[in-house]
Write an enzyme that holds these catalytic residues in place. Structure first.
Site, PDB file in Angstrom:
ATOM      1  CB  CYS A  50     -10.779 -39.041 -29.199  1.00 23.57           C
ATOM      2  SG  CYS A  50     -11.089 -37.842 -27.889  1.00 23.57           S
ATOM      3  CG  ASP A  82     -17.964 -38.037 -23.456  1.00 23.30           C
ATOM      4  OD1 ASP A  82     -18.704 -38.185 -24.446  1.00 23.30           O
ATOM      5  OD2 ASP A  82     -17.799 -38.911 -22.602  1.00 23.30           O
ATOM      6  CB  CYS A 123     -14.264 -40.591 -28.437  1.00 18.64           C
ATOM      7  SG  CYS A 123     -14.550 -39.317 -27.183  1.00 18.64           S
ATOM      8  CG  ASP A 124     -14.820 -41.279 -23.090  1.00 12.82           C
ATOM      9  OD1 ASP A 124     -13.655 -41.196 -23.499  1.00 12.82           O
ATOM     10  OD2 ASP A 124     -15.263 -40.583 -22.153  1.00 12.82           O
ATOM     11  CE  LYS A 125     -19.894 -42.476 -23.009  1.00 18.78           C
ATOM     12  NZ  LYS A 125     -18.841 -41.445 -23.039  1.00 18.78           N
ATOM     13  CB  CYS A 195      -8.893 -37.599 -22.452  1.00 20.40           C
ATOM     14  SG  CYS A 195     -10.123 -36.601 -23.328  1.00 20.40           S
ATOM     15  CD  GLU A 447     -18.537 -38.371 -19.225  1.00 15.41           C
ATOM     16  OE1 GLU A 447     -18.275 -39.553 -19.463  1.00 15.41           O
ATOM     17  OE2 GLU A 447     -17.772 -37.423 -19.526  1.00 15.41           O
ATOM     18  CB  SER A 473     -15.544 -36.832 -17.012  1.00 14.13           C
ATOM     19  OG  SER A 473     -14.260 -37.024 -17.562  1.00 14.13           O
TER      20      SER A 473
END
Length: 599
Positions: A50, A82, A123-125, A195, A447, A473
């Protein structure tokens, strides 16, 4: 107002000669101290795909900032991925990293009096953290997404990281060969980038276009492609212009622009995590926004996009089909989007969308026409009931049925549940309860992608319910309900569920219910004792002391309620405690201990 209004405090005047001396050591010359100093928050890391492609984007942004007459100063931010931590103790640091990254950006920008900030994250955060920090500081800022990963291929099928998680369940159930299991693992992640479905990273990046804090069309580009670096350079120019016009974060992040972002999340079938993150962003911007607002937007917004995990296509397909700008234009034309919202470009959202076609192209099936949506209403439903009086989140797209009543299968952690699934102990009609995984109880709301994917791999995705005070997720689908509040660690009703109890989940009625008399629930509550904290020192212990309930975004800089809850003794706590009971906490605690002492 000058372009360097903030940084003048460290660059101007006789007394600031030592400050200038330090800056000269990193490349400042005599003519640079009047220029705006812009922070470049660099999320590059080779820990994960990511973020592994970020450095070229940072380099391009730095060059563009200098060419536009600014002085960029780069600093690093941490990241937790994650997909690598999932299913292990490491995953508990994921949501916590959102607060750490926001704090790190705030520390660097305010600690060096920077005039604005460009954040590059993958990435996500990385994403909600960036916007939270900008909103807290109220400085000009822009977010540059690292880009999505390209889809993997195995025997003609597109793969994402979720394909591997689902393969685990299928392989364990004897439904997949060794060849396919290994082939999927080796081919799922063919490039750098986040992702590839409409999972949390792509959900948040696309919503930032709708929010007005990222350039239109930039959020679904593939990380390795040249256009991604071009968008980074263009973002830098836009930020310099915003600083010169004094367009600050809270000029862009408003109640109406958050509504635009949430509408985009609904229209694209985005991640449940967007609920948690937009509650946190709203709190940082001091914007009034609640769980009920998500439900209000859901009811007027159709799901227009056929995207994984509940659809067919991946982010690069979405981008080729017209991407976020096309969806936003459709929302605008049909009265769902606020076109008068200011964007970081200085233009309104309607002005930004003026050249976008009114309808999607006929030669693609990723973005559906307005009159033929995937679903008539949004997919993230807010459920309430005696199991979650504060509210929780259900993802209801891609399901043949959105109702289940069944016996509870109770697990006090995610690993316990995963072990049971892998041992094939879960049956159709069961309602799995995974608790003590909330903001404080986990801590960190890890998650549940591993158990939900394993259920799907075993063919149980449509017939088994799952509720948790943790979260999911963006790759999760199925009859799943997360963010149950109050959480088990706070004495929420989810802590009182026993094996075999009847539980109802109804998306249509927006209900989550433990089917027991109030008297029985009260009797169980009187006997409940808060478990010992899982962490007593370090970051996680600090997080447990500060974090709010999920219904407020699981934030650590929120209202006093978060601190007050953490400081109280270990007694049962719920949102609906009678006023009379509050007067004698010591007596109530003593009464709660008696049954345990008799055993």
């Amino acid at each position: 107002m000058s372009d360097n209004n903030r940084s003048r405090s460290i660059t101007q005047g006789v007394a600031r000669s030592p400050n200038r001396a330090m800056l000269r050591a990193v490349g400042f010359g005599d003519n640079d101290f009047e220029k705006p100093i812009i922070g470049v928050a660099n999320g590059h890391s080779n820990m994960n795909p990511c973020n592994a492609g970020i450095q070229p984007l940072v380099d391009r942004a730095m060059a563009s900032l200098r060419a536009a007459g600014a002085m960029p100063q780069v600093f690093g931010t941490p990241t937790v991925t994650d997909g690598i931590g999932m299913g292990t103790e490491a995953m508990k640091y994921s949501l916590v990293s959102r607060e750490v990254i926001a704090d790190a950006i705030e520390t660097s920008v305010n600690g060096q009096a920077m005039d604005g900030v460009l954040v590059v994250g993958g990435c996500d955060k990385n994403m909600p953290a960036a916007i939270m920090a900008m909103a807290r500081m109220n400085v000009p800022g822009i977010f540059v997404y690292a880009g999505t990963i390209k889809p993997g291929k195995w025997k003609g099928q597109d793969l994402t990281i979720v394909s591997v998680f689902e393969a685990v369940g299928a392989y364990a159930a004897g439904k997949m060969s060794d060849e396919d299991f290994i082939g999927i693992e080796k081919n799922a992640c063919p490039s750098v980038g986040a992702c590839g479905g409409m999972y949390t990273a792509n959900t948040m990046s696309s919503s930032f276009e709708a929010l007005g804090m990222s350039l239109l069309g930039s959020s679904q580009m593939a990380s390795p492609d040249a256009e991604k670096a071009d968008s980074s350079g263009e973002s830098a120019k836009v930020l310099v212009n915003a600083i010169r016009k004094n367009i600050r974060a809270r000029d862009v992040i408003t109640r109406k622009s958050i509504e635009n972002a949430v509408a985009l999340v609904m229209a694209t079938g985005g991640s449940t995590n967007a609920v948690l993150h937009y509650l946190a962003i709203a709190a940082a911007a001091e914007v009034r926004w609640t769980l009920d607002d998500f439900e209000r937007v859901r009811q007027k917004t159709p799901v227009l996009c056929n995207l994984k995990p509940s659809g067919q296509y991946v982010a690069v397909d979405f981008h080729r089909a017209g991407g976020v700008p096309q969806v936003l234009k459709m929302l605008l034309d049909n009265g769902v989007l606020h076109g008068d919202c200011l964007t970081i470009t200085g233009r309104s959202m309607a002005e930004e969308l003026a050249a976008i076609p009114d309808a999607p192209r006929a030669d693609q099936d990723v973005i559906r026409p307005w009159n033929k949506p995937m679903y008539a209403q949004g997919h993230l439903a807010i459920l309430k009931g005696n199991l979650s009086p504060e509210g929780c989140v259900a993802k209801i797209t891609g399901l043949k049925q959105t109702f289940i009543t069944g016996p509870a299968r109770v697990f006090n952690s995610e690993p316990e549940c995963m072990d049971s699934i892998m041992a094939k102990k879960i049956k159709p009609g069961d309602v799995l309860v995974i608790r003590y995984e909330g903001p404080r109880g986990g801590p960190g709301m890890q998650e549940m992608l591993a158990p939900t994917s394993a259920l799907i791999g075993q063919g149980l995705g449509e017939s088994v319910g799952l509720i948790t005070d943790g979260r999911f997720s963006g790759g999760t689908w199925g009859m799943v309900v997360g963010h149950v509040s109050p959480e088990a660690y706070e004495g929420g009703t989810i802590a009182l569920v026993q094996e075999g109890d009847s539980i109802t989940i109804s998306a249509e009625k927006r209900l989550i219910q433990l089917n027991l008399p109030d008297k029985e629930i009260a009797a169980r509550r009187a006997k409940w004792k808060q478990p010992a904290p899982r962490y007593t020192k370090g970051l996680m212990a600090k997080y447990m002391r500060l974090v709010s309930t999920a219904s407020l975004g699981a934030i650590t800089d929120g209202p006093p309620r978060a601190n007050a809850i953490a400081a109280k003794p270990a007694v049962a706590r719920t949102a609906a405690r009678p006023a009379a009971a509050k007067k004698k906490p010591a007596a109530r605690a003593k009464k709660a201990r008696r049954p345990a002492a008799k055993k």
